[in-house]
Design an enzyme around this catalytic site. Structure first.
Site, PDB file in Angstrom:
ATOM      1  CE1 TYR A 185      -0.279  -4.625  14.729  1.00 49.03           C
ATOM      2  CE2 TYR A 185      -2.654  -4.716  15.070  1.00 49.03           C
ATOM      3  CZ  TYR A 185      -1.567  -4.312  14.317  1.00 49.03           C
ATOM      4  OH  TYR A 185      -1.761  -3.612  13.160  1.00 49.03           O
ATOM      5  CE  LYS A 224      -6.493  -3.574   8.782  1.00 52.99           C
ATOM      6  NZ  LYS A 224      -5.318  -2.967   8.146  1.00 52.99           N
ATOM      7  CD  GLU A 226     -14.662  -4.803  -2.775  1.00 47.56           C
ATOM      8  OE1 GLU A 226     -13.716  -5.384  -3.348  1.00 47.56           O
ATOM      9  OE2 GLU A 226     -14.888  -3.596  -2.897  1.00 47.56           O
ATOM     10  CE  LYS A 281      -7.375  -1.515   4.997  1.00 53.46           C
ATOM     11  NZ  LYS A 281      -6.069  -1.108   4.450  1.00 53.46           N
ATOM     12  CB  CYS A 319      -0.934  -0.012   1.208  1.00 47.37           C
ATOM     13  SG  CYS A 319      -2.323   1.149   1.063  1.00 47.37           S
TER      14      CYS A 319
END
Length: 323
Positions: A311, A246, A231, A193, A118
């Protein structure tokens, strides 16, 4: 007559034997943020305790720890010194993620290196591509995304993960890679997303907040389920090897819907805001943190995710080793 379902919950061993969904450290991908610097830097992000901006040596040390815990894959994000309107740093063959990928593969050849593809971290305006009349130009952005993808493939990245939400990005990237001989480089598309407020802390760590407006003209409306499926199915048709949803927590219905309509591997991104909420609850002793963490991750898999970008990956690895 009624069914006595409690019979099969009567002991811990029986419950464990019949558990339908099991976590494995192989399921996890750890996102890492590499910052361009001549100094040794490891900056903890205040909104995401335990997450750091890292220069090369701390990044490699983190990879060593993850490998030691059994984590098989990392997802790299770059934070360059220089940003401009076109994100030109990302088109430099020695840009920060390309360099990091080379160093990681030198030291940890079996660690799977995934690169986020990106431009929001590289542009001075924080949007995900080339601007025209204060809007992101879809097709001009595809051209530079292809160049960025090729540089990353040449640097040894194992999987490319386009996160830009430009129409046609998977097909365009696949053709570029194939024409250059990278037919075996998989594409993990951020296929569904959403334009989500759960991304807030990420923009602190990646220094990528838009300087004006928002990303709603290219990221998805969180109210739409049918479009979310469309999508991902469109990216599958274009040649994506792995699909993704996401964020995660508020979108498990979308994960299930896509899982029911594809045979491709499905990743889920447990995003920064979700991470920060659990960490804040831990700090204030509002929950049994470890139990909630394992419950959350198990529910991601139960909904249909094959891979979990989180994370929490290192924490989960430690917990699974202990248990």
């Amino acid at each position: 007559m009624f069914k006595r379902l409690r019979r099969l919950r009567s002991s811990e061993n029986l419950r464990a034997m019949l558990r339908e969904t099991r976590l494995n450290i192989d399921d996890f991908i750890a996102p890492l943020f590499v910052i361009e610097s001549d100094s040794c830097i490891k900056n903890e992000i205040s909104s995401m305790p335990g997450v750091y901006q890292m220069s090369m040596e701390p990044l490699l040390k983190e990879c060593e720890e993850l490998v030691g815990l059994g984590v098989k894959a990392v997802l790299l994000f770059g934070i360059p010194k220089h940003k401009d309107a076109t994100g030109s740093h990302a088109l430099n063959k020695d840009h920060i993620v390309a360099k990091a990928a080379k160093e990681i593969k030198k030291r940890f050849k079996d660690l799977i290196v995934i690169a986020d593809l990106c431009f929001c971290e590289y542009t001075d305006h924080g949007h995900c591509g080339i601007l025209e009349n204060a809007s992101v130009s879809n097709d001009k952005t595809l051209e530079i995304l292809n160049l960025q993808g090729l540089i990353l493939a040449e640097s040894g990245v194992d999987i490319l993960a386009p996160s830009n939400m430009m129409d046609g990005n998977v097909l365009s990237l696949r053709k570029t890679l194939d024409n250059a001989g990278y037919t075996h480089t998989p594409i993990m598309s951020y296929s569904t997303k959403f334009a989500s407020s759960y991304y807030g802390p990420f923009r602190d760590v990646a220094n990528s907040a838009p300087s004006f407006g928002d990303r709603k003209s290219y990221q998805m409306d969180y109210a739409n389920q049918k479009e979310a499926l469309l999508e991902s199915l469109e990216d599958e048709k274009q040649g994506a090897d792995i699909l993704m949803v996401k964020p995660a927590l508020a979108y498990l219905d979308i994960v299930k819907e896509i899982r029911d309509h594809t045979l491709l591997p499905l990743a889920l991104y447990n995003v920064s805001g979700e991470y920060a909420m659990l960490k804040l609850a831990q700090k204030h002793n509002l929950i049994n943190y470890e139990s909630v963490l394992l419950e959350t991750m198990t529910c991601f898999k139960r909904a249909g995710a094959d891979m979990i970008i989180s994370y929490h990956a290192k924490e989960v690895a430690n917990l699974l080793q202990r248990n």
